[in-house]
Design an enzyme around this catalytic site. Structure first.
Site, PDB file in Angstrom:
ATOM      1  N   LYS A 267       0.816  -1.280   0.015  1.00  0.00           N
ATOM      2  CA  LYS A 267      -0.029   0.042  -0.040  1.00  0.00           C
ATOM      3  C   LYS A 267       0.796   1.260  -0.025  1.00  0.00           C
ATOM      4  O   LYS A 267       1.687   1.314   0.891  1.00  0.00           O
ATOM      5  CB  LYS A 267      -0.908   0.133   1.269  1.00  0.00           C
ATOM      6  CG  LYS A 267      -1.647   1.211   1.425  1.00  0.00           C
ATOM      7  CD  LYS A 267      -2.456   1.255   2.905  1.00  0.00           C
ATOM      8  CE  LYS A 267      -3.335   2.573   3.186  1.00  0.00           C
ATOM      9  NZ  LYS A 267      -3.816   2.573   4.501  1.00  0.00           N
ATOM     10  N   ASP A 272      -2.510  10.457   3.016  1.00  0.00           N
ATOM     11  CA  ASP A 272      -4.135  10.127   3.507  1.00  0.00           C
ATOM     12  C   ASP A 272      -4.662  11.040   4.432  1.00  0.00           C
ATOM     13  O   ASP A 272      -4.748  11.017   5.578  1.00  0.00           O
ATOM     14  CB  ASP A 272      -3.883   8.665   4.077  1.00  0.00           C
ATOM     15  CG  ASP A 272      -5.469   8.030   4.147  1.00  0.00           C
ATOM     16  OD1 ASP A 272      -6.512   8.709   3.761  1.00  0.00           O
ATOM     17  OD2 ASP A 272      -5.666   7.117   5.110  1.00  0.00           O
ATOM     18  N   LYS A 279     -10.087  12.822   8.399  1.00  0.00           N
ATOM     19  CA  LYS A 279      -9.573  12.604   9.678  1.00  0.00           C
ATOM     20  C   LYS A 279      -9.224  13.730  10.559  1.00  0.00           C
ATOM     21  O   LYS A 279      -9.243  14.803  10.085  1.00  0.00           O
ATOM     22  CB  LYS A 279      -7.996  11.978   9.537  1.00  0.00           C
ATOM     23  CG  LYS A 279      -7.917  10.830   8.797  1.00  0.00           C
ATOM     24  CD  LYS A 279      -6.469  10.217   8.631  1.00  0.00           C
ATOM     25  CE  LYS A 279      -6.179   9.207   7.909  1.00  0.00           C
ATOM     26  NZ  LYS A 279      -6.540   7.997   8.657  1.00  0.00           N
ATOM     27  N   ASP A 290       1.551   6.439   5.444  1.00  0.00           N
ATOM     28  CA  ASP A 290       0.592   5.674   5.243  1.00  0.00           C
ATOM     29  C   ASP A 290       1.275   4.800   3.786  1.00  0.00           C
ATOM     30  O   ASP A 290       0.289   4.149   3.393  1.00  0.00           O
ATOM     31  CB  ASP A 290      -0.617   6.344   4.704  1.00  0.00           C
ATOM     32  CG  ASP A 290      -1.947   5.472   5.216  1.00  0.00           C
ATOM     33  OD1 ASP A 290      -1.598   4.287   5.932  1.00  0.00           O
ATOM     34  OD2 ASP A 290      -2.886   5.509   4.832  1.00  0.00           O
ATOM     35  N   ASP A 349     -12.193   6.867   4.545  1.00  0.00           N
ATOM     36  CA  ASP A 349     -10.770   6.744   5.309  1.00  0.00           C
ATOM     37  C   ASP A 349     -10.478   5.026   5.252  1.00  0.00           C
ATOM     38  O   ASP A 349      -9.322   4.719   5.691  1.00  0.00           O
ATOM     39  CB  ASP A 349     -10.988   7.254   6.479  1.00  0.00           C
ATOM     40  CG  ASP A 349      -9.458   7.327   7.152  1.00  0.00           C
ATOM     41  OD1 ASP A 349      -8.713   7.616   6.440  1.00  0.00           O
ATOM     42  OD2 ASP A 349      -9.507   7.527   8.504  1.00  0.00           O
ATOM     43  N   GLU A 351      -9.418   3.485   2.689  1.00  0.00           N
ATOM     44  CA  GLU A 351      -9.320   3.531   1.347  1.00  0.00           C
ATOM     45  C   GLU A 351      -7.995   2.630   0.880  1.00  0.00           C
ATOM     46  O   GLU A 351      -7.904   2.113  -0.360  1.00  0.00           O
ATOM     47  CB  GLU A 351      -8.741   4.720   0.956  1.00  0.00           C
ATOM     48  CG  GLU A 351      -7.123   5.420   1.326  1.00  0.00           C
ATOM     49  CD  GLU A 351      -6.851   5.151   2.589  1.00  0.00           C
ATOM     50  OE1 GLU A 351      -5.692   4.804   2.940  1.00  0.00           O
ATOM     51  OE2 GLU A 351      -7.680   5.439   3.754  1.00  0.00           O
ATOM     52  N   ARG A 353      -7.446  -0.400   1.533  1.00  0.00           N
ATOM     53  CA  ARG A 353      -7.849  -1.906   1.036  1.00  0.00           C
ATOM     54  C   ARG A 353      -8.491  -1.815  -0.528  1.00  0.00           C
ATOM     55  O   ARG A 353      -8.394  -2.679  -1.257  1.00  0.00           O
ATOM     56  CB  ARG A 353      -8.898  -2.672   1.830  1.00  0.00           C
ATOM     57  CG  ARG A 353     -10.330  -1.798   2.001  1.00  0.00           C
ATOM     58  CD  ARG A 353     -11.023  -2.014   3.552  1.00  0.00           C
ATOM     59  NE  ARG A 353     -10.425  -1.031   4.668  1.00  0.00           N
ATOM     60  CZ  ARG A 353     -10.855  -1.453   5.641  1.00  0.00           C
ATOM     61  NH1 ARG A 353     -11.887  -2.165   6.119  1.00  0.00           N
ATOM     62  NH2 ARG A 353     -10.074  -0.855   6.741  1.00  0.00           N
TER      63      ARG A 353
END
Length: 499
Positions: A267, A272, A279, A290, A349, A351, A353
């Site tokens: 990933k 993010d 967030k 991230d 959030d 995201e 996956r």
């Protein structure tokens, strides 16, 4: 840092400091140390017998030689209990030496080998000492205009060993350890870079550099390429950002007679914000990290390219940002993934996956026969395991056992979470095939099992490194910031699959 074997007697070494490892509970010195202790008027024996120095792991005591031997200082290093000494102990203790030596401004250091007397193979001793030394010396201060590291750390580290027959093995271990450390440092640097510097494009450029350094095959898919492949899940996440997404694919074929191809998927959210499901502001700066999974995969490919195990590996990284805008994807949207499954978006959030599933599908299309994915995926992982252990979710217990052994070799901690069928019920959607967040509870498990819906029955392990991708402080061979977790574990896993 230069590291090499030296066969001189310890009392004759010209160095800023010499380091003597002593086990907890030691009552007497060996003949070599006794001779030096006599020149020091028995001070080492006195420190041990008076219990001013007990030998606990990582304990240190510095003695000034005052010209009685060529070395300026003697550092007593506690090795802990003899029966507890393992490979990772060697890394931690060597790191301790490097940090303590830097604190006392010692540039040339000589130390006794750690672990040879415990039957640990010389090559492995050399490897672990090199890893510990290089990783402890790591600093990320390139953006400082003052107080930058100016090479004040250890410049030369000599390993004292009188058994010439094992010197070549020790030196081979140094070379392996240096490459393992270098890949880990690449990952640390990527995680530590600010997101205005490490954009998806910059990550792709770094991947090209790694591939070119080792003669690896690389391709970069642009947005248009992904649209043609139907990567609606990945591209949905990227809609709110001005930064173009990149899918990075690196291929290494070390055994063309082997039909097994290991897929490593990372990933790569270079930032993010949470998107429309924004967030909280506090702590959002940490979301530059991230992309820790992508960093681990790229670092591992650097090691694989350097050490060339006899295996086949495909590495896939999905690099993008998750940002809010008038074009961003929204809660309630339905996205269609590359393999055709539809996903109801309940939270933008969640995201990572969505990026990973299209990357996994692409890896399978490229021939991967088994998958390992890494991601800073869920805050729930930190709630469950803190910042100590990486969570595993898998469909193959034998594969997990290989992962446990690889992680142990690397000195990293992993733990498998349950994946009972009842958990899969939590990610079923009423209006699509799946929803991108599960019902309340078991967040790390449901996120992992969401990914598992796309592996098409292949052996698969998901590694949630949300709690381990960043070191909260300087300890052992870790420095505060990006930890480089996963790099060495992935290499050892891949290496263990040689045929």
């Amino acid at each position: 840092m230069k590291i090499q074997v030296m066969k001189d007697q310890i009392k004759e070494i010209m160095a800023d400091a010499i380091v003597i490892g002593i086990y907890e509970g030691t009552k007497s010195l060996n003949d070599n140390l006794k001779s030096m202790d006599l020149q020091l008027d028995g001070i080492i024996t006195e420190m041990i017998s008076s219990e001013a120095f007990k030998g606990k792991e990582g304990e240190t005591l510095v003695i000034y030689s005052l010209g009685r031997i060529p070395a300026k200082k003697i550092m007593l290093l506690g090795l802990g209990k003899e029966t507890d000494l393992k490979e990772d102990t060697i890394r931690r203790l060597t790191a301790k030496v490097v940090r303590e030596a830097e604190a006392m401004k010692a540039k040339v250091v000589a130390m006794t080998a750690i672990g040879l007397d415990r039957g640990i193979a010389p090559e492995l001793v050399g490897q672990c000492m090199m890893e510990g030394a290089d990783l402890a010396a790591y600093k990320f201060d390139k953006y400082k205009t003052t107080d930058r590291n100016s090479g004040e750390g250890v410049q030369e580290l000599y390993l004292l060993n009188e058994e010439e027959s094992i010197n070549k093995d020790l030196e081979k271990g140094f070379q392996t350890g240096a490459k393992l450390a270098q890949g880990t440092i690449i990952a640390r640097n990527l995680v530590n870079e600010p997101s205005n510097v490490l954009t998806p494009t910059a990550m792709a450029d770094k991947a090209i550099e790694i591939a070119n350094n080792h003669g690896l095959e690389i391709s970069i898919l642009e947005k248009e390429d992904m649209e043609k492949l139907g990567m609606g899940s990945f591209l949905g996440v990227t809609k709110g950002s001005e930064e173009p997404p990149k899918l990075i694919a690196i291929k290494y074929f070390g055994n063309k007679e082997d039909e097994e191809i290991i897929g490593l998927v990372g990933k790569g959210l270079t930032f993010d914000s949470g998107g429309i499901s924004l967030k909280p502001g506090a702590g959002m700066d940490a979301m530059k990290s991230d992309m820790g999974g992508a960093a681990a995969v790229l670092g591992a490919m650097d090691v694989i390219g350097a050490l060339k195990p006899k295996v086949n590996v495909i590495a896939i990284v999905g690099a993008c940002e998750n940002m809010p805008s008038g074009k961003a994807y929204k809660p309630g949207d339905i996205l269609t993934s590359m393999n055709g499954k539809t996903i109801e978006i309940l939270n933008t959030d969640a995201e990572g996956r969505l990026v990973l599933i299209d990357c996994i599908t692409y890896a399978l299309k490229q021939g991967a026969t088994r998958i390992v994915d890494l991601a800073t995926l869920t805050g729930a992982c930190i709630v469950a395991l803190g910042h100590v252990t990486t969570a595993l979710v898998s469909n193959d217990d034998d594969f997990v056992q290989q992962m446990y052994l690889a992680a142990e070799r690397a000195g990293e901690k992993v733990w498998q979470l349950p994946s009972f069928p009842e958990y899969k019920e939590l990610i079923k959607s009423d209006i699509a095939d799946l929803k991108n967040v599960g019902d309340k509870g078991a967040g790390t498990i449901t996120a992992g099992l969401f990914l598992g819906e796309f592996v098409e029955g292949r052996p698969w392990i998901h590694m949630d490194i949300a709690g381990t991708a960043m070191a909260l402080g300087t300890k052992g061979y870790y420095a505060k910031g990006g930890s480089g977790v996963g790099v060495r574990t992935l290499y050892h896993l891949v290496k263990s699959m040689e045929k």
